[in-house]
Design a protein around this motif. Structure first.
Motif, short mmCIF file in Angstrom:
data_model
loop_
_atom_site.label_atom_id
_atom_site.label_comp_id
_atom_site.label_asym_id
_atom_site.label_seq_id
_atom_site.Cartn_x
_atom_site.Cartn_y
_atom_site.Cartn_z
N ALA A 9 0.82 -1.21 0.00
CA ALA A 9 0.00 0.00 0.00
C ALA A 9 0.86 1.26 0.00
N SER A 20 -4.44 -3.80 10.37
CA SER A 20 -5.57 -4.69 10.06
C SER A 20 -5.18 -6.15 10.26
N THR A 64 -6.16 -8.08 3.28
CA THR A 64 -6.79 -6.84 3.73
C THR A 64 -6.67 -5.84 2.59
N MET A 66 -7.59 -1.96 1.08
CA MET A 66 -8.10 -0.58 1.07
C MET A 66 -8.30 -0.16 -0.37
N GLN A 70 -3.58 -0.45 -3.03
CA GLN A 70 -3.58 -1.72 -2.31
C GLN A 70 -4.57 -2.70 -2.94
N TYR A 95 -11.64 -1.97 3.98
CA TYR A 95 -12.55 -0.95 3.46
C TYR A 95 -13.04 -1.23 2.05
N GLY A 118 -13.63 -7.31 11.53
CA GLY A 118 -13.43 -8.65 10.97
C GLY A 118 -13.04 -9.78 11.89
N GLU A 119 -12.68 -9.47 13.13
CA GLU A 119 -12.11 -10.53 13.98
C GLU A 119 -13.05 -11.74 14.13
N TYR A 210 -18.45 0.75 8.88
CA TYR A 210 -18.59 0.47 10.31
C TYR A 210 -19.90 0.91 10.94
N TYR A 241 -4.40 6.21 14.43
CA TYR A 241 -5.16 6.14 13.18
C TYR A 241 -6.65 5.98 13.39
C1 B12 Z 1 -3.67 3.90 8.12
C2 B12 Z 1 -4.46 4.35 6.91
C3 B12 Z 1 -3.77 4.47 5.71
C4 B12 Z 1 -2.27 4.23 5.59
C5 B12 Z 1 -1.79 2.80 5.50
C6 B12 Z 1 -2.73 1.68 5.41
C7 B12 Z 1 -2.04 0.31 5.24
N1 B12 Z 1 -2.83 -0.71 5.11
O1 B12 Z 1 -0.87 0.19 5.22
C8 B12 Z 1 -1.93 5.03 4.28
C9 B12 Z 1 -1.45 6.43 4.66
C10 B12 Z 1 -0.95 4.38 3.36
C11 B12 Z 1 -3.31 5.18 3.65
C12 B12 Z 1 -3.47 5.53 2.35
C13 B12 Z 1 -4.71 5.69 1.72
N2 B12 Z 1 -5.90 5.70 2.31
CO1 B12 Z 1 -6.14 5.16 4.13
N3 B12 Z 1 -6.52 4.99 5.94
C14 B12 Z 1 -5.85 4.62 6.99
C15 B12 Z 1 -6.71 4.67 8.25
C16 B12 Z 1 -6.39 5.99 8.97
C17 B12 Z 1 -6.57 3.51 9.24
C18 B12 Z 1 -6.70 2.12 8.66
C19 B12 Z 1 -6.35 1.11 9.72
O2 B12 Z 1 -5.21 0.70 9.85
N4 B12 Z 1 -7.32 0.71 10.55
C20 B12 Z 1 -7.14 -0.23 11.64
C21 B12 Z 1 -7.62 -1.63 11.29
C22 B12 Z 1 -7.55 -2.52 12.50
O3 B12 Z 1 -8.96 -1.54 10.87
P1 B12 Z 1 -9.42 -2.05 9.45
O4 B12 Z 1 -8.39 -1.80 8.42
O5 B12 Z 1 -10.77 -1.54 9.16
O6 B12 Z 1 -9.48 -3.65 9.65
C23 B12 Z 1 -10.58 -4.28 10.27
C24 B12 Z 1 -11.70 -4.64 9.30
O7 B12 Z 1 -11.76 -3.83 8.16
C25 B12 Z 1 -11.50 -6.06 8.97
N5 B12 Z 1 -10.52 -6.44 7.97
C26 B12 Z 1 -9.56 -5.72 7.38
N6 B12 Z 1 -8.84 -6.48 6.57
C27 B12 Z 1 -9.32 -7.71 6.62
C28 B12 Z 1 -8.93 -8.89 5.99
C29 B12 Z 1 -9.63 -10.07 6.25
C30 B12 Z 1 -9.18 -11.30 5.61
C31 B12 Z 1 -10.73 -10.07 7.14
C32 B12 Z 1 -11.46 -11.29 7.43
C33 B12 Z 1 -11.13 -8.89 7.77
C34 B12 Z 1 -10.41 -7.72 7.52
O8 B12 Z 1 -11.01 -6.55 10.19
C35 B12 Z 1 -10.12 -5.61 10.78
C36 B12 Z 1 -10.22 -5.73 12.29
O9 B12 Z 1 -11.53 -5.49 12.69
C37 B12 Z 1 -8.16 4.68 7.65
C38 B12 Z 1 -9.21 5.47 8.45
C39 B12 Z 1 -9.57 4.69 9.66
N7 B12 Z 1 -9.32 5.26 10.80
O10 B12 Z 1 -10.02 3.58 9.57
C40 B12 Z 1 -7.93 5.34 6.28
C41 B12 Z 1 -8.80 4.89 5.07
C42 B12 Z 1 -8.90 3.38 5.12
N8 B12 Z 1 -8.02 5.30 3.93
C43 B12 Z 1 -8.76 5.71 2.98
C44 B12 Z 1 -8.25 6.21 1.75
C45 B12 Z 1 -9.27 6.85 0.81
C46 B12 Z 1 -6.88 6.12 1.47
C47 B12 Z 1 -6.23 6.59 0.18
C48 B12 Z 1 -6.95 6.18 -1.09
C49 B12 Z 1 -6.14 8.12 0.35
C50 B12 Z 1 -5.30 8.90 -0.61
N9 B12 Z 1 -5.90 9.83 -1.28
O11 B12 Z 1 -4.10 8.71 -0.71
C51 B12 Z 1 -4.81 5.97 0.26
C52 B12 Z 1 -4.67 4.71 -0.62
C53 B12 Z 1 -3.91 3.58 -0.01
C54 B12 Z 1 -3.41 2.55 -0.97
N10 B12 Z 1 -2.11 2.58 -1.26
O12 B12 Z 1 -4.14 1.75 -1.47
C55 B12 Z 1 -10.23 5.65 3.29
C56 B12 Z 1 -10.92 4.44 2.60
C57 B12 Z 1 -12.40 4.58 2.35
C58 B12 Z 1 -12.70 5.40 1.13
N11 B12 Z 1 -13.29 6.57 1.31
O13 B12 Z 1 -12.40 5.01 0.04
C59 B12 Z 1 -10.19 5.62 4.83
C60 B12 Z 1 -11.35 4.91 5.49
C61 B12 Z 1 -10.14 7.10 5.29
C62 B12 Z 1 -11.45 7.79 5.15
N12 B12 Z 1 -12.04 8.23 6.23
O14 B12 Z 1 -11.97 8.00 4.09
N13 B12 Z 1 -4.28 4.94 4.52
#
Ligand code: B12
Length: 488
Positions: A9, A20, A64, A66, A70, A95, A118-119, A210, A241
Motif C-alpha cells: 500500500a 488490520s 486486507t 483498502m 492496495q 474498506y 473482521g475478527e 462500520y 489512526y
Molecule cells: C492507516 C491508513 C492508511 C495508511 C496505511 C494503510 C495500510 N494498510 O498500510 C496510508 C497512509 C498508506 C493510507 C493511504 C490511503 N488511504 Co487510508 N486509511 C488509513 C486509516 C487511517 C486507518 C486504517 C487502519 O489501519 N485501521 C485499523 C484496522 C484494524 O482496521 P481495518 O483496516 O478496518 O481492519 C478491520 C476490518 O476492516 C477487517 N478487515 C480488514 N482487513 C481484513 C482482511 C480479512 C481477511 C478479514 C477477514 C477482515 C479484515 O477486520 C479488521 C479488524 O476489525 C483509515 C481510516 C480509519 N481510521 O479507519 C484510512 C482509510 C482506510 N483510507 C482511505 C483512503 C481513501 C486512502 C487513500 C486512497 C487516500 C489517498 N488519497 O491517498 C490511500 C490509498 C492507499 C493505498 N495505497 O491503497 C479511506 C478508505 C475509504 C474510502 N473513502 O475510500 C479511509 C477509510 C479514510 C477515510 N475516512 O476515508 N491509509
C-alpha cells in the motif's frame, strides 16, 4: 494454517505497522496456525504465499484491502494464487470489500468478502471453510451463492470495542522495520485507540464500513500498549489512526494524564466541533501529554456545503480551532474536500478564500486539499450518483487509471467539476504548499524551504495562481513531501 496478507500500500519508507492484519492475528494467536505476509516489506509476497501453501495445509488466504493501489496489489496476488493453487479459498476484508462488496465478489478469484469489523467474522468463517457451518449465518459476511448464482450479503455485524479483543501480536513482525522517522520522532509507531465514528459525512468510507457508533479503548490499555512499544522496540512517538480520536472530554483528559509519563509525541485525528468545545485546561494538557499535531476534516469554507455533506461543523468553529490550536502550541492539519456537486464553483471560490483566512489567523496550520468524491452508500441520497457516476462493477475497472485517480482523489473525473475549477484548486494548492512547505517533510533542508517560500510569495500576495510552472519544477527538484500522497 491461515495466511493473512497486507498487500503493498505504500513505498517502503512510508510503511506503517499493518494494523488490520495485526488485529486479525490477535484473535488467531494461540488458537490457530497462521502467518502474516506484508507486501510493504516483502517484495515478492506471492512467492512467499505460494511457499507457505506448499509447505503447510493452508485452509484460507485472507487479504486486507483498502481502495486504491492496495486493491490493485491484492488483485495481483489473489489472481496468481487462484491460478496456481485453486484449492485455497480466498477472502478479502477491509474498506474496499466493505464498501464495494459486489465488485469484490464479481472477481472469480475472491470467494468471500468480509464487511466491517473482521475478527469474529474470520473466526466464524473458518468453520465454513472446514465444512461445519453454513455461510448464511455469519454476520458481516458476503459470499457467492452458487446454487442461485447470486451474491448474498448477510446482515451487519454489531461492532465490539477494542477491549473485547486481545492485543496485537507484535512479536510476529520485525516491529523495528515499521518504526520510521517522522516529524513526531525518530521511531514512530501506529495505533488505533477506538473504533467507529458516530458521524455520517457523505464522502467518508468509515460509516459505510462500520455504521455510526464509536467505541473507545480504555486509557489503561492504550497506555499499556504504547509502553510496550516504547520499552520493547524503542518507539518514541505514535500516530493514532482512529476514525475519530476524541469523543468525551473526560476520556481525553484521562488518556492524556496517563500518557504524560510516557513522554511520547503524537498525532491524531479529531473533529472540529468537538475540539472547539474542549476547555483551555484540556488543550493545554493534551500538548503537555505530547500531542504535536491534530488532523481535522475542515472540508469546506462554505457553510452550505458543510450542511450538504452532513459534516456537522461550521466554518466559524474551524476558525476558532485554528486560533485555539495556536494558543495551545498544537499544529492543526486541516483537510478539505473541495468542489461540492451542488455548486462546485462557489464552493471552490469560498473555500480558497477561507484557507487564506486560516493562514492569516494561524500560519502554522497545515493544509491538505482533495477533490470532493462521494461514497456510493451516501452519495445516492443526494442524487449525486444516480445517472451521474456509475461505479465500476469489476475489480479490473477499479484498477484502471480513471478509477485509481478517483479513489486517490487526484482526479475524481466527477461530472460536476469543470476542468477550469479543478485546475484552479490544484494551482492554488501548489502555491500554498510552496508558500508554507509542510513541517512534516523532515528531509527538506532549510534552504529549499526558503527558496520555495520566496518563489511563491508574489503569487500568494497578488492571488495569481495560474500556471505555477516554476513552483512545480522547484517542488520536483526539491522532492517536497506531500502528506496526502504518502501511499504513492
Ligand atoms: C492507516 C491508513 C492508511 C495508511 C496505511 C494503510 C495500510 N494498510 O498500510 C496510508 C497512509 C498508506 C493510507 C493511504 C490511503 N488511504 Co487510508 N486509511 C488509513 C486509516 C487511517 C486507518 C486504517 C487502519 O489501519 N485501521 C485499523 C484496522 C484494524 O482496521 P481495518 O483496516 O478496518 O481492519 C478491520 C476490518 O476492516 C477487517 N478487515 C480488514 N482487513 C481484513 C482482511 C480479512 C481477511 C478479514 C477477514 C477482515 C479484515 O477486520 C479488521 C479488524 O476489525 C483509515 C481510516 C480509519 N481510521 O479507519 C484510512 C482509510 C482506510 N483510507 C482511505 C483512503 C481513501 C486512502 C487513500 C486512497 C487516500 C489517498 N488519497 O491517498 C490511500 C490509498 C492507499 C493505498 N495505497 O491503497 C479511506 C478508505 C475509504 C474510502 N473513502 O475510500 C479511509 C477509510 C479514510 C477515510 N475516512 O476515508 N491509509
Amino acid at each position: 494454517m491461515i495466511v493473512l496478507v497486507n498487500p503493498r500500500a505504500t513505498r517502503p519508507k512510508n510503511r506503517r505497522l499493518p494494523l488490520s492484519v495485526l488485529a486479525l492475528g490477535a484473535v488467531l494467536e494461540g488458537r490457530e496456525e497462521y502467518a502474516i505476509v506484508d507486501g510493504n516489506v516483502d517484495e515478492q509476497p506471492e512467492k512467499t504465499v505460494l511457499s507457505l501453501i506448499d509447505k503447510n495445509p493452508v485452509e484460507l488466504l485472507g487479504l486486507t484491502v483498502m481502495p486504491g493501489p492496495q486493491m490493485a496489489a491484492a488483485m495481483e496476488i489473489s489472481r496468481k494464487i487462484r491460478a496456481l493453487r485453486p484449492h485455497v479459498p480466498i477472502v478479502w476484508g477491509g474498506y474496499f470489500p466493505s464498501i464495494y462488496a459486489d465488485a469484490t465478489l464479481n472477481a472469480s478469484y475472491v470467494d468471500y468478502a468480509v464487511r466491517g469489523q473482521g475478527e469474529n467474522t474470520l473466526i466464524e468463517l473458518l468453520e465454513v471453510v472446514r465444512g461445519v457451518r453454513s455461510p448464511d449465518s455469519i454476520l458481516g459476511l458476503s459470499f457467492k451463492d452458487r446454487t442461485f448464482g447470486m451474491h448474498r450479503h448477510n446482515a451487519e455485524r454489531p461492532m465490539q470495542g477494542p477491549d473485547a479483543f486481545p492485543w496485537s501480536p507484535f512479536h510476529r513482525l520485525r516491529v523495528e522495520q515499521y518504526l520510521r522517522p517522522s516529524f513526531f520522532g525518530e521511531r514512530t509507531a501506529a495505533h488505533h485507540a477506538s473504533i467507529g465514528c458516530p458521524f455520517r459525512c457523505s464522502f467518508c468510507g468509515v460509516h459505510a464500513a462500520y455504521g455510526n457508533r464509536e467505541l473507545m479503548e480504555s486509557p489503561d490499555r492504550t497506555v499499556a500498549i504504547l509502553s510496550h512499544l516504547k520499552q520493547t522496540y524503542g518507539a518514541d512517538s505514535v500516530q493514532f489512526y482512529d476514525m475519530n480520536f476524541f469523543m468525551r472530554e473526560d476520556h481525553a483528559r484521562e488518556l492524556a494524564e496517563q500518557m504524560l509519563p510516557l513522554g511520547m509525541k503524537w498525532w491524531c485525528e479529531a473533529r472540529i466541533d468537538t475540539m472547539s468545545r474542549y476547555s483551555d485546561a484540556t488543550l493545554d494538557l493534551l500538548r503537555r501529554a505530547g500531542c504535536k499535531m491534530i488532523f481535522f476534516g475542515a472540508e469546506s469554507g462554505s457553510d452550505w456545503a458543510l450542511k450538504e455533506m452532513e459534516k456537522g461543523i461550521t466554518t466559524e468553529q474551524t476558525l476558532t480551532v485554528a486560533e485555539r490550536m495556536q494558543q495551545h502550541g498544537i499544529i492543526p492539519e486541516f483537510s478539505f474536500v473541495i468542489g461540492n456537486p451542488r455548486d462546485p464553483e462557489r464552493d471552490t471560490r469560498e473555500t480558497l478564500a477561507f484557507i487564506r483566512k486560516i493562514k492569516t489567523l494561524n500560519p502554522a496550520s497545515e493544509i491538505i486539499m482533495y477533490h470532493y468524491t462521494p461514497v456510493p452508500q451516501r452519495g445516492a441520497m443526494y442524487g449525486q450518483i444516480d445517472g451521474k457516476i456509475n461505479f465500476p462493477a469489476t475489480l479490473e475497472e477499479w484498477a484502471t487509471k480513471r478509477w485509481m485517480d478517483f479513489t486517490l482523489r487526484i482526479d475524481p473525473n466527477t461530472p460536476w467539476l469543470k476542468r477550469k475549477t479543478k485546475k484552479l484548486i490544484e494551482n492554488f494548492e501548489t502555491v500554498v504548499a510552496s508558500r508554507w512547505p509542510t513541517v512534516q517533510d523532515i528531509a527538506a533542508p532549510k534552504w529549499s524551504r526558503n527558496l520555495l517560500r520566496t518563489l511563491s510569495a508574489w503569487r500568494y500576495w497578488f492571488r495569481i495562481y495560474a500556471f505555477p510552472h516554476e513552483l512545480r519544477l522547484a517542488q520536483r527538484f526539491i522532492q517536497l513531501r506531500r502528506p496526502k500522497q504518502e501511499s504513492l
